[in-house]
Design a protein around this motif. Structure first.
Motif: not given
Length: 75
Positions: A32-38
């Motif tokens: 995601s653009s906010s969490y990166g890989n999660y």
């Protein structure tokens, strides 16, 4: 083991492995653009753990993981 995938907590490095805090089933493994890989692991009874800001993901949705298994590497 490192249960928190954030490099400034506990002084873990950028190449530190991230381990599952508790056994369960992977319900999210994406970018995601906010969490990166999660990754989100469901432990049952509505309990989940989220691991974010990782440089890579080593699990897939639906995969069962054991406590202490490597989930990814620190970013």
């Amino acid at each position: 083991t490192c249960a928190l995938p954030i490099s400034d907590i506990g002084r873990v490095g950028y190449t530190s492995s991230i381990y599952a805090a508790k056994s369960g089933t992977v319900i999210v493994s994406q970018y995601s653009s906010s969490y990166g890989n999660y990754v989100v692991i469901s432990h049952g009874s509505g309990n989940t753990t989220l691991y974010a800001h990782m440089s890579s993901r080593k699990v897939s949705v639906g995969q069962y993981v054991n406590q202490g298994d490597v989930r990814s590497e620190e970013r």
